[in-house]
Design a protein around this motif. Structure first.
Motif, short mmCIF file in Angstrom:
data_model
loop_
_atom_site.label_atom_id
_atom_site.label_comp_id
_atom_site.label_asym_id
_atom_site.label_seq_id
_atom_site.Cartn_x
_atom_site.Cartn_y
_atom_site.Cartn_z
N GLY A 62 0.81 -1.21 0.00
CA GLY A 62 0.00 0.00 0.00
C GLY A 62 0.84 1.26 0.00
N GLN A 63 0.12 2.38 0.11
CA GLN A 63 0.75 3.71 0.11
C GLN A 63 0.90 4.17 1.56
OE1 GLN A 63 1.65 4.65 -3.00
NE2 GLN A 63 0.62 2.76 -3.64
N ILE A 64 2.14 4.47 1.94
CA ILE A 64 2.40 4.88 3.32
C ILE A 64 2.54 6.40 3.36
CG2 ILE A 64 3.79 4.45 5.36
CD1 ILE A 64 2.50 1.95 4.11
N PHE A 65 1.61 7.05 4.04
CA PHE A 65 1.65 8.50 4.21
C PHE A 65 0.90 8.84 5.49
CE2 PHE A 65 -2.15 7.47 2.04
CZ PHE A 65 -3.07 8.49 2.19
N PHE A 66 0.66 10.13 5.72
CA PHE A 66 0.14 10.56 7.02
C PHE A 66 -1.17 9.89 7.43
CE2 PHE A 66 -1.81 13.40 3.95
CZ PHE A 66 -3.12 13.54 4.41
N ALA A 67 -1.99 9.50 6.44
CA ALA A 67 -3.29 8.92 6.75
C ALA A 67 -3.24 7.42 7.02
CB ALA A 67 -4.28 9.22 5.62
N SER A 68 -2.13 6.78 6.71
CA SER A 68 -2.07 5.33 6.85
C SER A 68 -1.04 4.84 7.86
CB SER A 68 -1.77 4.69 5.48
OG SER A 68 -0.53 5.14 4.97
N ASP A 99 5.80 10.69 2.54
CA ASP A 99 6.08 11.92 3.29
C ASP A 99 6.87 11.62 4.55
OD1 ASP A 99 4.20 10.71 4.89
OD2 ASP A 99 2.60 12.15 4.47
N ASP A 100 7.12 12.67 5.35
CA ASP A 100 7.91 12.50 6.56
C ASP A 100 7.18 11.65 7.59
OD1 ASP A 100 5.99 14.47 6.88
OD2 ASP A 100 7.15 15.56 8.38
N ILE A 143 15.61 12.14 5.67
CA ILE A 143 15.01 12.47 6.97
C ILE A 143 14.89 11.28 7.92
CG2 ILE A 143 13.69 14.42 6.05
CD1 ILE A 143 11.27 12.69 5.81
N GLY A 144 15.23 10.09 7.46
CA GLY A 144 15.14 8.92 8.33
C GLY A 144 16.28 8.84 9.32
N VAL A 145 16.06 8.14 10.44
CA VAL A 145 17.10 8.01 11.47
C VAL A 145 17.35 6.56 11.87
CG1 VAL A 145 16.60 10.29 12.42
CG2 VAL A 145 15.46 8.30 13.38
N TYR A 146 16.45 5.63 11.48
CA TYR A 146 16.56 4.27 11.98
C TYR A 146 17.86 3.58 11.55
CZ TYR A 146 15.29 2.37 7.36
OH TYR A 146 15.27 2.03 6.05
#
Length: 246
Positions: free
Chosen positions: A162-168, A196-197, A233-236
């Motif tokens: 799926g699409q991973i963004f603020f709503a999911s 997105d972030d 922007i990732g840190v993991y």
């Protein structure tokens, strides 16, 4: 209607510039798509010349024959517009209203309703666009996570679709079992996309929470766009990454 392609951006620019210029002369902004264009096509006009002739003729009526034009009763013009509306209305849309997706039907009804109530087409269109955006975001916010356990390697693989963004992101995190007994966790994002972030933040949260639980975590399958976003922007994937950063 003519089975030919058109440049939507070019038409929008042309109409926008024309409406701005018309406003300097006291003219009212408008769109000839439904009235003039459809009538032209139904009358046999297929080329750009038909639109040019119609525009020039209308301009001549206003400038040269204005005294004669104002003698036409308003009731006659209203009758013409009613017939234009009847001729250009898509009557089949009413018969299909009950079988089309409920979200599409809702957008149509809300748009038309607001136009009728406010007498302002722009308000109806704006409401329709916003409602469509909300429905679209809700539709693509559904994510699926398939969990597979490999007892030989003691690895649990989460395949994300799926699409991973603020709503999911909330739904994505809920699919994860951070108390899993597996020593190795594999996040397979081959069939997913980070937009997105918030999406990157969700992956950071999942990875770091698994690491806090003493698991080894591997993220695989990121496409080029998602990888670029994670690198920015990732840190993991950083050695000193901690949950306190979030």
């Amino acid at each position: 209607m003519t089975d030919t392609a058109s440049d939507k951006n070019r038409e929008a620019r042309g109409q926008g510039i024309a409406n701005i210029i018309a406003g300097f002369f006291g003219g009212m902004a408008g769109c000839a798509m439904i009235g003039q264009s459809v009538i032209n096509v139904k009358s046999g006009g297929r080329g750009r010349l038909s639109t040019l002739v119609a525009g020039v003729f209308l301009l001549m009526l206003i400038i040269v024959l204005n005294d004669l034009l104002v003698q036409i009763p308003m009731a006659a013009l209203v009758g013409v517009m009613i017939m234009v509306s009847i001729g250009t209305f898509d009557w089949s849309s009413l018969t299909k209203l009950h079988i089309m997706p409920k979200t599409d039907a809702a957008v149509m009804i809300v748009t038309v309703g607001i136009v009728l109530i406010t007498h302002d087409l722009s308000k109806g269109v704006l409401a329709g666009v916003l409602l469509s955006a909300i429905f679209f975001a809700a539709k693509i916010s559904k994510v699926r996570v398939d969990e597979k356990m490999d007892t030989l390697t003691n690895t649990t693989t989460y395949s994300i679709y799926g699409q991973i963004f603020f709503a999911s992101v909330s739904e994505l995190v809920q699919h994860m079992d951070f108390k899993k007994e597996s020593d190795y966790i594999r996040l397979d994002l081959t069939h997913a996309h980070l937009w997105d972030d918030s999406a990157v933040g969700a992956i950071d949260k999942i990875v770091l929470k698994f690491k806090e639980a003493g698991k080894s975590v591997e993220v695989v399958g990121l496409n080029s766009e998602s990888t670029e976003l994670v690198n920015k922007i990732g840190v993991y994937h950083k050695p000193d990454a901690k949950m306190a950063n979030h």
